[in-house]
Design a protein around this motif. Structure first.
Motif, PDB file in Angstrom:
ATOM      1  N   GLN A  55       0.852  -1.195   0.000  1.00  0.00           N
ATOM      2  CA  GLN A  55       0.000   0.000   0.000  1.00  0.00           C
ATOM      3  C   GLN A  55       0.888   1.245   0.000  1.00  0.00           C
ATOM      4  O   GLN A  55       0.909   2.007   0.960  1.00  0.00           O
ATOM      5  N   PRO A  56       1.625   1.460  -1.073  1.00  0.00           N
ATOM      6  CA  PRO A  56       2.594   2.558  -1.081  1.00  0.00           C
ATOM      7  C   PRO A  56       1.971   3.927  -0.871  1.00  0.00           C
ATOM      8  O   PRO A  56       2.631   4.828  -0.348  1.00  0.00           O
ATOM      9  N   GLU A  57       0.730   4.082  -1.259  1.00  0.00           N
ATOM     10  CA  GLU A  57       0.092   5.388  -1.102  1.00  0.00           C
ATOM     11  C   GLU A  57       0.027   5.827   0.356  1.00  0.00           C
ATOM     12  O   GLU A  57      -0.032   7.037   0.643  1.00  0.00           O
ATOM     13  N   MET A  58       0.061   4.875   1.275  1.00  0.00           N
ATOM     14  CA  MET A  58       0.013   5.204   2.702  1.00  0.00           C
ATOM     15  C   MET A  58       1.355   5.696   3.234  1.00  0.00           C
ATOM     16  O   MET A  58       1.414   6.378   4.256  1.00  0.00           O
ATOM     17  N   TYR A  59       2.436   5.349   2.541  1.00  0.00           N
ATOM     18  CA  TYR A  59       3.767   5.572   3.103  1.00  0.00           C
ATOM     19  C   TYR A  59       4.643   6.507   2.277  1.00  0.00           C
ATOM     20  O   TYR A  59       5.795   6.756   2.655  1.00  0.00           O
ATOM     21  N   PHE A  60       4.132   7.048   1.154  1.00  0.00           N
ATOM     22  CA  PHE A  60       4.934   7.928   0.318  1.00  0.00           C
ATOM     23  C   PHE A  60       5.605   9.060   1.107  1.00  0.00           C
ATOM     24  O   PHE A  60       6.771   9.367   0.885  1.00  0.00           O
ATOM     25  N   PRO A  61       4.904   9.712   2.049  1.00  0.00           N
ATOM     26  CA  PRO A  61       5.567  10.812   2.760  1.00  0.00           C
ATOM     27  C   PRO A  61       6.610  10.347   3.777  1.00  0.00           C
ATOM     28  O   PRO A  61       7.362  11.167   4.290  1.00  0.00           O
ATOM     29  N   LYS A  62       6.630   9.058   4.069  1.00  0.00           N
ATOM     30  CA  LYS A  62       7.446   8.562   5.178  1.00  0.00           C
ATOM     31  C   LYS A  62       8.851   8.135   4.774  1.00  0.00           C
ATOM     32  O   LYS A  62       9.789   8.234   5.555  1.00  0.00           O
ATOM     33  N   GLU A  64      11.726   7.147   1.299  1.00  0.00           N
ATOM     34  CA  GLU A  64      12.034   7.276  -0.119  1.00  0.00           C
ATOM     35  C   GLU A  64      11.919   5.949  -0.863  1.00  0.00           C
ATOM     36  O   GLU A  64      11.586   5.931  -2.051  1.00  0.00           O
ATOM     37  N   VAL A  65      12.201   4.836  -0.191  1.00  0.00           N
ATOM     38  CA  VAL A  65      12.215   3.535  -0.858  1.00  0.00           C
ATOM     39  C   VAL A  65      11.089   2.666  -0.312  1.00  0.00           C
ATOM     40  O   VAL A  65      11.063   2.328   0.876  1.00  0.00           O
ATOM     41  N   LEU A  66      10.151   2.304  -1.182  1.00  0.00           N
ATOM     42  CA  LEU A  66       9.035   1.436  -0.834  1.00  0.00           C
ATOM     43  C   LEU A  66       9.091   0.222  -1.759  1.00  0.00           C
ATOM     44  O   LEU A  66       9.226   0.372  -2.970  1.00  0.00           O
ATOM     45  N   ILE A  67       8.984  -0.975  -1.186  1.00  0.00           N
ATOM     46  CA  ILE A  67       9.099  -2.194  -1.987  1.00  0.00           C
ATOM     47  C   ILE A  67       7.860  -3.055  -1.766  1.00  0.00           C
ATOM     48  O   ILE A  67       7.523  -3.394  -0.621  1.00  0.00           O
ATOM     49  N   GLY A  68       7.201  -3.407  -2.861  1.00  0.00           N
ATOM     50  CA  GLY A  68       6.035  -4.278  -2.803  1.00  0.00           C
ATOM     51  C   GLY A  68       6.422  -5.725  -3.030  1.00  0.00           C
ATOM     52  O   GLY A  68       7.552  -6.047  -3.426  1.00  0.00           O
ATOM     53  N   ASP A  69       5.483  -6.621  -2.802  1.00  0.00           N
ATOM     54  CA  ASP A  69       5.737  -8.052  -2.921  1.00  0.00           C
ATOM     55  C   ASP A  69       5.985  -8.454  -4.372  1.00  0.00           C
ATOM     56  O   ASP A  69       5.298  -7.989  -5.286  1.00  0.00           O
TER      57      ASP A  69
END
Length: 201
Positions: A55-62, A64-69
């Motif tokens: 759910q990257p939309e929840m963590y974009f402000p938190k 820089e690097v978001l990784i999904g399954d």
């Protein structure tokens, strides 16, 4: 505490969240969301910080690097595999997003043991804590095989790789009361936390 060299930091935020009415990462303890506490802790320890989430939309402000399954088979093992495939370093420390009181000295201890092992995992109250552990890229092939075979239990997967369990006096010297292993799964767990006692952590 200075950065731990050669290791990334990952917050696992991809759980189903079935027992809590809102995303657990955003639960506030002492006026601060757990995810913010976790990222603040990791910023002091690692030069690469990642949030594992679908759910990257929840963590974009938190972060820089978001990784999904990378697989449709959901679970912590898939989150760990996905991050190991993408991290800058050969090793990463992983922690669940609902653990607000992890001791940085405990993280440093786990990291210090991790060069010669595939996984370094605390063993607390008679059971392993695989969602607060260090994993090496060497386990990528075993994770792929286990996930493909439908094995979801990290405890079972740990038995198939070179795992070091940190336990007993090693843990007690750093975290005598086991605060690092407190996690919030239910509203009742949250009610049982005394913010005045733990806010200093």
């Amino acid at each position: 505490m200075s950065h731990l060299e050669g290791i990334s930091g990952v917050v696992l935020a991809g759980g189903e969240n079935t027992r809590f009415p809102s995303p657990k990462a955003f639960i506030e303890i002492g006026g601060e969301a757990i995810i913010d506490r976790s990222l603040r802790l990791m910023a002091a320890l690692f030069d690469e910080i990642i949030i594992s989430t679908n759910q990257p939309e929840m963590y974009f402000p938190k972060c820089e690097v978001l990784i999904g399954d990378v697989s449709t088979q959901r679970g912590p093992a898939t989150g760990i595999l996905s991050c190991l495939l993408n991290i800058r370093h050969d090793r990463a420390f992983f922690m669940a997003c609902d653990m607000p009181f992890v001791n940085p000295e405990l993280i440093a201890l786990l990291a210090s043991c991790s060069l010669n092992y595939d996984a370094v995992v605390p063993f607390h109250m008679g059971r392993p804590e695989p969602l607060m552990a260090v994993y090496h890229k060497r386990i990528i092939s075993m994770l792929r095989k286990s996930i493909g075979d439908g094995v979801k239990s990290l405890a079972a997967i740990l038995k198939t790789v070179n795992t070091k369990y940190v336990q007993g006096e090693q843990l007690r010297r750093i975290d005598e009361d086991g605060h690092s292993f407190i996690n919030i799964n239910t509203p009742e767990d949250l009610l049982n936390i005394d913010n005045r006692r733990y806010n200093k952590l």
